[in-house]
Design an enzyme around this catalytic site. Structure first.
Site, PDB file in Angstrom:
ATOM      1  N   SER A  97       0.846  -1.173  -0.100  1.00 47.76           N
ATOM      2  CA  SER A  97       0.014  -0.271   0.308  1.00 47.76           C
ATOM      3  C   SER A  97       1.046   1.402   0.473  1.00 47.76           C
ATOM      4  O   SER A  97       1.803   1.301   1.001  1.00 47.76           O
ATOM      5  CB  SER A  97      -0.750   0.058   1.292  1.00 47.76           C
ATOM      6  N   LYS A 169      -7.744   1.241  -2.906  1.00 48.10           N
ATOM      7  CA  LYS A 169      -7.515   1.103  -1.616  1.00 48.10           C
ATOM      8  C   LYS A 169      -7.244   1.652  -0.446  1.00 48.10           C
ATOM      9  O   LYS A 169      -8.205   1.925   0.517  1.00 48.10           O
ATOM     10  CB  LYS A 169      -5.703   0.754  -1.656  1.00 48.10           C
ATOM     11  N   LYS A 237      -1.498   7.162   9.298  1.00 47.23           N
ATOM     12  CA  LYS A 237      -0.674   6.977   8.214  1.00 47.23           C
ATOM     13  C   LYS A 237      -1.741   7.002   6.486  1.00 47.23           C
ATOM     14  O   LYS A 237      -1.819   7.853   5.988  1.00 47.23           O
ATOM     15  CB  LYS A 237       0.510   6.022   7.720  1.00 47.23           C
TER      16      LYS A 237
END
Lengths: 300, 300
Positions: A97, A169, A237
């Site tokens: 990711s 994602k 994050k």
């Protein structure tokens, strides 16, 4: 012809993924920063490589499965990076990711080699059981080339051009983060008014509020069990990338910004390594009220 | 002994619910403000009553299924209201969605008669198919008394003392409202970056972002079909009750407040009678960007 794979990053996710590829008959060279982990795959038939460059020399397809964007950058383009030996007809698949902008940048720097960004959802259990949801960005020819490989890992969907896998994602992470907030607020509202939050969760599971988050994270909140799972500092994050990516597209997303603010609060108050469902604890701290009895609280 | 039922409010939800009770063998007196709707149940075996008081005179159980709290107040305690003829051993079940505080107030004014607040989720289809999720608040004895009746309507869960059914319904509505916001933001983020939002929705349906809202409302957003369903102005009222109920419990719920603000914006910009999934249009208006082609937009 079965394509030879270089698998870079044999961590919690990468190890079971590499095993599933080996089991499906793909010859595989494994590299990991901590070489013990790559060596552990030898019994499953993997070749252990000393550097990303070594792993990639003979590879038809190079897969990266690393902790974050900077790690992908270093392993691909750093000292002894994969790109130094990468064949001109190789296909690179970044299953980590990382930000959509990095996917576009890396694809460009690979100078005509094939590229897919293909992050996954489903966690270590999904990886072990070959039931990952794979969100792929790239051209249809590269996607077709990776089809048999993806089938050994889970279910893949091509969602658009390069960068789109990472966007999907982020969309996934945004929904998860905000829905955790929704479930925490809903259960605390019900409990503060005198209802039994466990019974409320049961009752509303059958209706329009039904979700995987209500099922899994709602249960964690009721049980006050915040063992990760997905830790809160990773969620921060992710939310930062979501808000930054939105900004780059000229978008303001109020719910995502709210999620970022509250997850930052959770981390600031000592919850960094708790599961992201511990957002409940931050909501409780803000309100001075608890969902139920139990020792887990954040400092006042 | 099969208990005699007074059913007050034969609307879109009440009509199929009353039919299911008749079919299960309960003698039933029906009242509705518009008497034509109550009369239409005669062929199914209902007695049509002229007033709430008439309907309730011989009833063991009085059910209210009305548009909102003020309507319940009027039908129970107003002129010719049910309470004027209500037997001392009767059980009152309010299946309308009304504020938790009103449930507690009504129970008190019924002076020792049985009371359950038991709002539902599942819509007109759930009502017709006897698959409603029923969230009940009250004492276990009253819940046991209503068990066979609830079984004819769907699946009931006792979630706590009086008021708890309404709290569970608010929890349900809060999750739905916020998750609609999450899905709208996630799909717009993906689309603005160049991904195909329909493919993104498909790809993430299998992962942790999975929900009924993503499935049903996400599809509406992709198709840009905002025929209600649950209209946006109802969602505003629900969000107002959520925020007010939270405040009464000393709670601040940032995601719920964000949902209230955005649904108010949707209504203010002409979307009152669109489905609540049209929150996407308000997000598009705020950002000057659309999820996909199609005529549906709010005024700039």
């Amino acid at each position: 012809m079965t394509e030879r794979i270089a698998f870079l990053g044999i961590g919690l996710m990468g190890a079971p993924m590499a095993r599933n590829l080996l089991q499906a008959g793909f010859p595989l060279a494994a590299w990991n920063r901590d070489s013990v982990k790559a060596a552990a795959l030898k019994s499953a038939g993997a070749v252990s490589a000393a550097t990303p460059a070594d792993a990639s020399r003979d590879a038809d397809i190079v897969i990266t499965m690393l902790a974050n964007g900077p790690a992908v950058e270093a392993v691909m383009f750093g000292d002894q990076g994969a790109v130094t030996t990468l064949r001109p007809d190789a296909l690179v698949i970044d299953m980590s990711s990382s930000p959509p902008a990095m996917a576009r940048d890396h694809a460009k720097r690979l100078a005509g080699r094939g590229y897919l960004d293909a992050p996954v959802s489903g966690g270590t259990i999904g990886a072990a059981e070959a039931r990952l949801a794979i969100m792929a960005g790239g051209d249809p020819a590269s996607f077709a080339r990776a089809k048999r490989l993806f089938a050994a890992l889970g279910h893949a969907t091509l969602v658009g051009p390069i960068g789109s896998g990472q966007l999907a994602k982020l969309a996934n992470q945004a929904i998860v983060a905000i829905t955790i907030g929704a479930v925490a607020e809903a259960l605390l509202l019900a409990a503060a008014g005198g209802a039994d939050p466990a019974a409320v969760r049961e009752a509303i599971m059958g209706g329009f509020a039904e979700s995987r988050v209500l099922k899994v994270h709602g249960k964690r909140m009721i049980l006050r069990d915040f063992t990760p799972g997905g830790p809160a500092d990773h969620q921060v994050k992710d939310c930062e990338t979501i808000v930054a990516t939105a900004k780059a597209s000229g978008l303001t997303l109020p719910f995502a910004e709210q999620a970022l603010a509250m997850f930052r609060g959770l981390v600031a108050h000592g919850g960094a390594r708790l599961d992201h469902s511990a957002l409940l604890l931050e909501l409780e701290r803000m309100n001075g009220k608890k969902l139920g009895p139990g020792p887990e609280t954040l400092p006042a």
